[in-house]
Enzyme design. Structure first.
Site: not given
Length: 467
Positions: A71-72, A227
């Site tokens: 992520q991110h 995830d």
């Protein structure tokens, strides 16, 4: 037999599983490595994905595929869909100052919690966007679209025609800092705030089981997810389930219908991959704490585990902020060892303190989720760190409750595969797949260990000190 494929593009590697769409039985799998670093050209992810897909037998006989990924990460594209600069990963902490600025500019943590359920820290995409605007304004000006790793990889599988075709899902979008899991909408004003007035295009947010396109081989594309949401989907986590994942990062998450709005920023109000909420706490330091301690002692992981179980810690405490920390938000902190005495100067004591410090950090996350109203019916512990016998046996003592440990597996890839099967079959809920045995570990609680950890963890503010 219809086959579905799940892709997990993690920090360190790409894993691919091919499973039977009806039963979930594993048919074949593949893997490829990613380069090290916190700044990566996304094309390395694409190349690794193709290598892993080929190793898993290819897509020709696969009916549907979905991607789960870290992520991110900030992926910037120009008007032609070309990558503007290497992607900044979640664990790149250069955006820590940008995060602090953003929190202040909106009026504090409560304002962010009310707006999107997430208070910016260095990991969050909005913080990385601000860093780009301030440190590389020419690249910020070139950026026509911003997406996440899983969005970009799904787009690549679908042909990467133009940035207007980018698609994401609620689970991954909820980690950006400019999408609200509570409302299901982007906050473009927050994107503009982060990007100093610029408003690049963002991926369309698909519904959980939506068919968003096809691959060149004709496989149906699912929307994919982040995830943590993918792992929860693979585990069949529902209301009251707490998932503790010990991987590169440490994650404690809870599936719920209630939204989180924590002004402290300790709990992020994320969404899951089914239309529910997935409030979570994420730490920077998890399995690599075990790696580092094993390296320091010159032993392998089995011996580290044996050492940790050979003695009590007897007041020795490791605060495991080896890479700074995200929760609590201390990007400049360092690890520290407290209570070192002649009697505790043994490999066993240090090994025990490392395992307990890691677990105490995660136990703090469990407390934060409870403070936000999450109920805990059972704990499911997964990830590479859960393979440690010491972690499995000490976790129920530190957490103060029994812990179920599913067999080791590729849970992010499995969750993506289950989403692909859901997209293929349709319906209101994902298909029910058989669940492997989940051994339960129990132990007498050790509140004194957590109490000693609590006494010293806040002393670590960027300088390692001994008490």
């Amino acid at each position: 037999m219809a086959l579905v494929m799940g892709v997990d593009s993690s920090t360190q590697s790409c894993k691919v599983v091919v499973r039977d769409a009806d039963s979930g039985a594993l048919v074949r799998e593949g893997r490829a490595s990613h380069p090290d670093g916190t700044e990566i050209d996304p094309r390395h992810w694409r190349d690794a994905m193709h290598t892993a897909v080929d190793a898993a037998g290819g897509l020709d006989d696969v009916a549907a595929v979905a991607v789960g990924a870290q992520q991110h990460g900030m992926v910037c594209l120009d008007e032609d869909g070309e990558v503007v600069r290497p992607a900044l990963l979640w664990n790149d902490i250069r955006s820590a100052d940008a995060a602090r600025d953003l929190v202040a500019e909106l009026g504090g943590g409560q304002a962010w919690a009310d707006a999107v359920g997430v208070v910016p820290v260095a990991a969050v995409t909005a913080s990385k966007v601000r860093w780009l605007a301030d440190h590389e304004p020419e690249n910020a000006d070139r950026t026509a679209a911003v997406c996440l790793p899983h969005d970009w990889l799904t787009w690549q599988l679908g042909g990467a025609a133009n940035p207007d075709a980018l698609v994401t899902d609620r689970g991954d979008a909820s980690g950006t800092g400019y999408f609200s899991a509570a409302t299901g909408e982007y906050r473009l004003d927050l994107l503009e705030l982060a990007f100093r007035g610029r408003r690049p295009r963002l991926p369309r947010v698909a519904s959980p089981s939506e068919r968003i396109g096809t691959t060149a081989s004709g496989a149906i594309l699912g929307p994919g997810t982040g995830d943590n949401a993918a792992a929860a989907l693979a585990l069949g986590a529902g209301e009251g389930d707490l998932v503790v994942s010990i991987g590169t990062s440490g994650v404690v998450s809870a599936v719920t219908t209630a939204t989180a709005a924590d002004p402290s920023g300790l709990v992020a109000g994320f969404a899951d991959a089914t239309g529910r909420q997935l409030p979570l706490v994420c730490t920077l330091n998890a399995a690599r704490v075990l790696d580092a301690t094993a390296r320091l002692l010159g032993v392998d992981h089995d011996e580290l585990s044996r050492l940790a179980l050979s003695t009590a810690s007897e007041g020795l405490v490791m605060v495991p902020y080896l890479e700074g920390e995200r929760t609590p938000n201390r990007p400049d902190a360092t690890g520290a060892v407290h209570g070192l005495r002649l009697g505790t100067s043994t490999p066993g004591h240090l090994a025990r303190a490392a395992v307990e410090g890691l677990l105490c950090s995660l136990a703090d996350g469990i407390d934060h989720l409870r403070d936000q109203g999450a109920s805990v019916r059972r704990v499911l512990m997964v990830g590479g760190g859960a393979r440690s016998e010491a972690v499995r046996r000490l976790a129920p003592a530190i957490f103060g409750m029994p812990v179920d440990v599913p067999a080791p597996g590729e849970y992010v890839a499995d969750g993506a595969a289950r989403q692909a099967a859901w997209v293929l079959a349709g319906g209101a809920e994902p298909p029910v797949w058989s669940v492997a045995d989940r051994p339960r570990y129990e132990a007498e609680p050790t509140p004194d260990v957590r109490a000693r950890y609590a006494e010293v963890r806040d002393l670590t503010d960027g300088v390692a000190r001994n008490t």
